[in-house]
Design a protein around this motif. Structure first.
Motif, PDB file in Angstrom:
ATOM      1  N   TYR A   1       0.715  -0.886   0.052  1.00  0.00           N
ATOM      2  CA  TYR A   1       0.007  -0.145   0.106  1.00  0.00           C
ATOM      3  C   TYR A   1       1.024   1.266  -0.185  1.00  0.00           C
ATOM      4  N   THR A   2       0.255   2.428  -0.607  1.00  0.00           N
ATOM      5  CA  THR A   2       1.055   3.492  -0.214  1.00  0.00           C
ATOM      6  C   THR A   2       0.393   4.367   0.775  1.00  0.00           C
ATOM      7  N   PHE A   3       0.904   4.962   1.617  1.00  0.00           N
ATOM      8  CA  PHE A   3       0.448   5.966   2.495  1.00  0.00           C
ATOM      9  C   PHE A   3       0.693   7.469   1.995  1.00  0.00           C
ATOM     10  N   GLU A   4      -0.047   8.307   1.961  1.00  0.00           N
ATOM     11  CA  GLU A   4       0.111   9.351   1.606  1.00  0.00           C
ATOM     12  C   GLU A   4      -0.665  10.720   2.560  1.00  0.00           C
ATOM     13  N   ALA A   5       0.114  11.480   3.211  1.00  0.00           N
ATOM     14  CA  ALA A   5      -0.314  12.469   3.864  1.00  0.00           C
ATOM     15  C   ALA A   5       0.139  13.952   3.341  1.00  0.00           C
ATOM     16  N   ALA A   6      -0.981  14.730   3.325  1.00  0.00           N
ATOM     17  CA  ALA A   6      -0.453  16.369   2.814  1.00  0.00           C
ATOM     18  C   ALA A   6      -1.216  17.171   3.920  1.00  0.00           C
ATOM     19  N   VAL A   7      -0.353  18.442   4.060  1.00  0.00           N
ATOM     20  CA  VAL A   7      -0.580  19.517   4.845  1.00  0.00           C
ATOM     21  C   VAL A   7      -0.629  20.729   3.999  1.00  0.00           C
ATOM     22  N   LEU A   8      -2.048  21.560   4.232  1.00  0.00           N
ATOM     23  CA  LEU A   8      -1.933  22.704   3.503  1.00  0.00           C
ATOM     24  C   LEU A   8      -2.267  23.825   4.375  1.00  0.00           C
ATOM     25  N   ASP A   9      -1.580  24.890   4.446  1.00  0.00           N
ATOM     26  CA  ASP A   9      -1.928  26.139   5.081  1.00  0.00           C
ATOM     27  C   ASP A   9      -2.480  27.194   4.224  1.00  0.00           C
ATOM     28  N   ARG A  10      -3.897  27.139   4.418  1.00  0.00           N
ATOM     29  CA  ARG A  10      -4.744  27.980   3.733  1.00  0.00           C
ATOM     30  C   ARG A  10      -4.979  29.576   3.920  1.00  0.00           C
ATOM     31  N   GLU A  11      -4.335  29.691   5.222  1.00  0.00           N
ATOM     32  CA  GLU A  11      -4.435  31.110   5.626  1.00  0.00           C
ATOM     33  C   GLU A  11      -2.973  31.793   5.326  1.00  0.00           C
ATOM     34  N   SER A  12      -1.990  31.070   5.005  1.00  0.00           N
ATOM     35  CA  SER A  12      -0.885  31.962   4.540  1.00  0.00           C
ATOM     36  C   SER A  12      -0.843  32.664   3.423  1.00  0.00           C
ATOM     37  N   GLU A  13      -0.224  33.733   3.069  1.00  0.00           N
ATOM     38  CA  GLU A  13      -0.109  34.448   2.135  1.00  0.00           C
ATOM     39  C   GLU A  13       0.677  33.902   1.112  1.00  0.00           C
ATOM     40  N   ASN A  14       1.682  33.101   1.628  1.00  0.00           N
ATOM     41  CA  ASN A  14       2.729  32.108   0.719  1.00  0.00           C
ATOM     42  C   ASN A  14       2.169  30.962   1.008  1.00  0.00           C
ATOM     43  N   LEU A  15       1.385  30.274   0.056  1.00  0.00           N
ATOM     44  CA  LEU A  15       0.548  29.182   0.054  1.00  0.00           C
ATOM     45  C   LEU A  15       1.719  28.014   0.127  1.00  0.00           C
ATOM     46  N   GLN A  16       1.896  27.170   1.308  1.00  0.00           N
ATOM     47  CA  GLN A  16       2.555  26.284   1.637  1.00  0.00           C
ATOM     48  C   GLN A  16       2.109  24.954   1.693  1.00  0.00           C
ATOM     49  N   THR A  17       2.578  23.753   1.091  1.00  0.00           N
ATOM     50  CA  THR A  17       1.884  22.433   1.217  1.00  0.00           C
ATOM     51  C   THR A  17       3.151  21.491   1.536  1.00  0.00           C
ATOM     52  N   GLY A  18       2.943  20.633   2.175  1.00  0.00           N
ATOM     53  CA  GLY A  18       3.761  19.468   2.477  1.00  0.00           C
ATOM     54  C   GLY A  18       3.160  18.256   2.253  1.00  0.00           C
ATOM     55  N   VAL A  19       3.805  17.203   1.520  1.00  0.00           N
ATOM     56  CA  VAL A  19       3.403  15.868   1.205  1.00  0.00           C
ATOM     57  C   VAL A  19       4.270  14.826   1.460  1.00  0.00           C
TER      58      VAL A  19
END
Length: 71
Positions: A38-56
């Protein structure tokens, strides 16, 4: 292919930003899987930041035969 997804909104104030960054977020969801790869994938998204940052993070997981010692 089957997908298990869940959005987990987390909010905090800027006054607690340093404590939030220093801490850990733990989320648990139980699923029953048959033996296989199986592949486990987690993502984080900061919706409030002016500089949109994501982590996967992606991680392969191999589930073996059922065992009473494994949960």
């Amino acid at each position: 292919m089957k997908k298990v997804t869940r959005d987990v909104p987390v909010t905090n104030s800027l006054a607690n930003l340093d404590a939030t960054r220093a801490g850990h977020f733990i989320y648990t969801q139980h699923v029953t899987l048959t033996p296989g790869r199986y592949t486990f994938e987690a993502a984080v998204l900061d919706r409030e930041s002016e500089n949109l940052q994501t982590g996967v993070k992606k991680q392969s997981v191999v589930v073996g035969a059922a065992s009473p010692d494994l949960a």
